[in-house]
Design a protein around this motif. Structure first.
Motif, mmCIF file in Angstrom:
data_model
loop_
_atom_site.group_PDB
_atom_site.id
_atom_site.type_symbol
_atom_site.label_atom_id
_atom_site.label_comp_id
_atom_site.label_asym_id
_atom_site.label_seq_id
_atom_site.Cartn_x
_atom_site.Cartn_y
_atom_site.Cartn_z
ATOM 1 N N ASP A 211 5.343 -1.141 25.110
ATOM 2 C CA ASP A 211 4.233 -0.212 25.305
ATOM 3 C C ASP A 211 4.222 0.875 24.237
ATOM 4 O OD1 ASP A 211 3.352 -1.565 27.531
ATOM 5 O OD2 ASP A 211 4.297 -0.208 28.965
ATOM 6 N N GLU A 212 5.378 1.185 23.673
ATOM 7 C CA GLU A 212 5.493 2.287 22.723
ATOM 8 C C GLU A 212 5.791 1.861 21.296
ATOM 9 O OE1 GLU A 212 8.625 4.480 24.614
ATOM 10 O OE2 GLU A 212 7.197 5.700 25.737
ATOM 11 N N THR A 213 5.971 0.566 21.025
ATOM 12 C CA THR A 213 6.407 0.122 19.701
ATOM 13 C C THR A 213 5.565 -1.051 19.216
ATOM 14 O OG1 THR A 213 8.670 0.771 20.269
ATOM 15 C CG2 THR A 213 8.396 -0.616 18.332
ATOM 16 N N ILE A 214 5.109 -0.948 17.951
ATOM 17 C CA ILE A 214 4.371 -2.045 17.324
ATOM 18 C C ILE A 214 5.030 -2.431 16.013
ATOM 19 C CG2 ILE A 214 2.149 -1.490 18.398
ATOM 20 C CD1 ILE A 214 1.312 -0.157 15.748
ATOM 21 N N LEU A 215 4.679 -3.625 15.538
ATOM 22 C CA LEU A 215 5.108 -4.144 14.249
ATOM 23 C C LEU A 215 3.854 -4.301 13.404
ATOM 24 C CD1 LEU A 215 7.347 -5.436 12.464
ATOM 25 C CD2 LEU A 215 6.763 -7.614 13.541
ATOM 26 N N ASP A 216 3.781 -3.551 12.291
ATOM 27 C CA ASP A 216 2.641 -3.650 11.380
ATOM 28 C C ASP A 216 2.883 -4.771 10.384
ATOM 29 O OD1 ASP A 216 1.541 -1.374 12.572
ATOM 30 O OD2 ASP A 216 2.375 -0.015 11.066
ATOM 31 N N LEU A 217 1.837 -5.535 10.104
ATOM 32 C CA LEU A 217 1.919 -6.650 9.158
ATOM 33 C C LEU A 217 1.159 -6.248 7.903
ATOM 34 C CD1 LEU A 217 1.248 -9.426 11.815
ATOM 35 C CD2 LEU A 217 3.452 -8.622 10.948
ATOM 36 N N MET A 218 1.890 -5.697 6.936
ATOM 37 C CA MET A 218 1.310 -5.099 5.735
ATOM 38 C C MET A 218 1.365 -6.090 4.568
ATOM 39 S SD MET A 218 0.089 -2.086 4.651
ATOM 40 C CE MET A 218 0.775 -0.900 5.786
ATOM 41 N N ARG A 219 0.237 -6.234 3.884
ATOM 42 C CA ARG A 219 0.155 -7.130 2.730
ATOM 43 C C ARG A 219 1.071 -6.620 1.623
ATOM 44 N NH1 ARG A 219 -2.736 -6.885 -1.706
ATOM 45 N NH2 ARG A 219 -3.967 -5.142 -0.927
ATOM 46 N N GLN A 220 1.855 -7.524 1.033
ATOM 47 C CA GLN A 220 2.824 -7.138 0.001
ATOM 48 C C GLN A 220 2.167 -6.414 -1.169
ATOM 49 O OE1 GLN A 220 4.445 -11.058 -0.488
ATOM 50 N NE2 GLN A 220 6.304 -10.534 0.632
ATOM 51 N N GLY A 221 0.959 -6.771 -1.535
ATOM 52 C CA GLY A 221 0.280 -6.128 -2.653
ATOM 53 C C GLY A 221 -0.151 -4.704 -2.378
ATOM 54 N N ALA A 222 0.037 -4.231 -1.168
ATOM 55 C CA ALA A 222 -0.370 -2.869 -0.794
ATOM 56 C C ALA A 222 0.718 -1.845 -1.095
ATOM 57 C CB ALA A 222 -0.741 -2.823 0.688
ATOM 58 N N ALA A 223 1.746 -2.236 -1.839
ATOM 59 C CA ALA A 223 2.878 -1.335 -2.083
ATOM 60 C C ALA A 223 2.446 -0.012 -2.692
ATOM 61 C CB ALA A 223 3.922 -2.018 -2.968
ATOM 62 N N GLY A 224 1.507 -0.017 -3.637
ATOM 63 C CA GLY A 224 1.041 1.218 -4.255
ATOM 64 C C GLY A 224 0.400 2.147 -3.247
ATOM 65 N N GLN A 225 -0.363 1.572 -2.322
ATOM 66 C CA GLN A 225 -0.991 2.385 -1.282
ATOM 67 C C GLN A 225 0.057 3.012 -0.376
ATOM 68 O OE1 GLN A 225 -3.295 -0.840 0.258
ATOM 69 N NE2 GLN A 225 -5.207 -0.039 -0.598
ATOM 70 N N VAL A 226 1.135 2.273 -0.092
ATOM 71 C CA VAL A 226 2.191 2.805 0.763
ATOM 72 C C VAL A 226 2.923 3.924 0.041
ATOM 73 C CG1 VAL A 226 4.359 2.265 1.932
ATOM 74 C CG2 VAL A 226 2.422 0.701 2.096
ATOM 75 N N ASP A 227 3.213 3.749 -1.263
ATOM 76 C CA ASP A 227 3.835 4.831 -2.037
ATOM 77 C C ASP A 227 2.968 6.077 -1.977
ATOM 78 O OD1 ASP A 227 6.018 3.344 -2.812
ATOM 79 O OD2 ASP A 227 5.371 3.055 -4.879
ATOM 80 N N GLU A 228 1.668 5.888 -2.160
ATOM 81 C CA GLU A 228 0.738 7.014 -2.136
ATOM 82 C C GLU A 228 0.748 7.693 -0.765
ATOM 83 O OE1 GLU A 228 -3.989 7.097 -2.129
ATOM 84 O OE2 GLU A 228 -3.166 6.344 -4.014
ATOM 85 N N GLY A 229 0.759 6.897 0.285
ATOM 86 C CA GLY A 229 0.745 7.452 1.633
ATOM 87 C C GLY A 229 2.009 8.202 1.993
ATOM 88 N N THR A 230 3.168 7.693 1.564
ATOM 89 C CA THR A 230 4.430 8.359 1.906
ATOM 90 C C THR A 230 4.746 9.504 0.962
ATOM 91 O OG1 THR A 230 5.782 6.890 0.517
ATOM 92 C CG2 THR A 230 5.431 6.216 2.824
ATOM 93 N N GLY A 231 4.152 9.483 -0.229
ATOM 94 C CA GLY A 231 4.451 10.499 -1.219
ATOM 95 C C GLY A 231 5.782 10.301 -1.907
ATOM 96 N N VAL A 232 6.411 9.150 -1.707
ATOM 97 C CA VAL A 232 7.704 8.852 -2.312
ATOM 98 C C VAL A 232 7.544 7.615 -3.177
ATOM 99 C CG1 VAL A 232 10.130 8.310 -1.895
ATOM 100 C CG2 VAL A 232 8.902 9.803 -0.308
ATOM 101 N N LYS A 233 7.562 7.801 -4.492
ATOM 102 C CA LYS A 233 7.371 6.685 -5.421
ATOM 103 C C LYS A 233 8.511 5.682 -5.265
ATOM 104 C CE LYS A 233 6.483 5.677 -10.269
ATOM 105 N NZ LYS A 233 5.331 4.845 -10.094
ATOM 106 N N GLY A 234 8.157 4.417 -5.177
ATOM 107 C CA GLY A 234 9.158 3.360 -5.034
ATOM 108 C C GLY A 234 9.623 3.158 -3.604
ATOM 109 N N SER A 235 8.951 3.795 -2.638
ATOM 110 C CA SER A 235 9.396 3.664 -1.244
ATOM 111 C C SER A 235 8.929 2.366 -0.605
ATOM 112 C CB SER A 235 8.903 4.851 -0.408
ATOM 113 O OG SER A 235 7.489 4.825 -0.286
ATOM 114 N N ALA A 236 7.961 1.710 -1.202
ATOM 115 C CA ALA A 236 7.407 0.491 -0.609
ATOM 116 C C ALA A 236 8.281 -0.717 -0.922
ATOM 117 C CB ALA A 236 5.996 0.256 -1.131
ATOM 118 N N GLY A 237 8.481 -1.553 0.067
ATOM 119 C CA GLY A 237 9.163 -2.816 -0.146
ATOM 120 C C GLY A 237 10.665 -2.761 -0.101
ATOM 121 N N HIS A 238 11.237 -1.674 0.402
ATOM 122 C CA HIS A 238 12.681 -1.652 0.545
ATOM 123 C C HIS A 238 13.103 -2.778 1.478
ATOM 124 C CE1 HIS A 238 13.804 2.030 -1.550
ATOM 125 N NE2 HIS A 238 12.648 2.518 -1.133
#
Length: 139
Positions: free
Chosen positions: A50-77
């Motif tokens: 009820d409180e936890t989900i698993l997001d299925l993020m496209r691998q090519g979206a890494a730049g968007q994730v870096d932008e969202g977190t504000g931490v360069k290179g944070s995507a795809g660890h």
């Protein structure tokens, strides 16, 4: 402090294929699945609890994730694996579904420690993008 796991993000190459796997093979209900299929959501998710989900993020979206977190290179660890705990009957039903869908069980174990103590039995298997999933039950 009252802390709960809200969500995990898995990198996938084909979000619809991953969504189908998690819904049909593992048996987790889709979240925003219809919105994603209609192009109204950037990614689908599946509900673990009820409180936890698993997001299925496209691998090519890494730049968007870096932008969202504000931490360069944070995507795809890399993550070694994630674990789902189910009841023993659901464990056996999942093992049968994996076999029926040709998904190999790549590892097994007994007496494994987890968040709720020692599990009598665990299995490991890959999703379509080789994210490793452990499933266990507790006595």
């Amino acid at each position: 402090m009252d802390v709960r796991l809200d969500h995990l993000v898995c990198w996938v190459s084909d979000q619809l294929r991953a969504l189908d796997f998690y819904e049909r093979v593992i048996g987790l209900p889709g979240v925003r699945a219809d919105e994603f299929r209609a192009g109204k959501a950037p990614f689908p998710s599946v509900r673990i609890t009820d409180e936890t989900i698993l997001d299925l993020m496209r691998q090519g979206a890494a730049g968007q994730v870096d932008e969202g977190t504000g931490v360069k290179g944070s995507a795809g660890h890399p993550v070694n694996h994630f674990c789902l705990a189910v009841g023993q009957a659901d464990f056996e039903a999942l093992r049968a579904r994996l076999e029926r869908h040709g998904v190999p069980v790549t590892g097994t174990g007994a007496g494994s420690f987890g968040a709720q103590g020692i599990s009598p039995e665990v299995i490991y298997f890959p999703d379509p993008d080789d994210n490793v999933i452990e499933v266990r039950y507790y006595a």
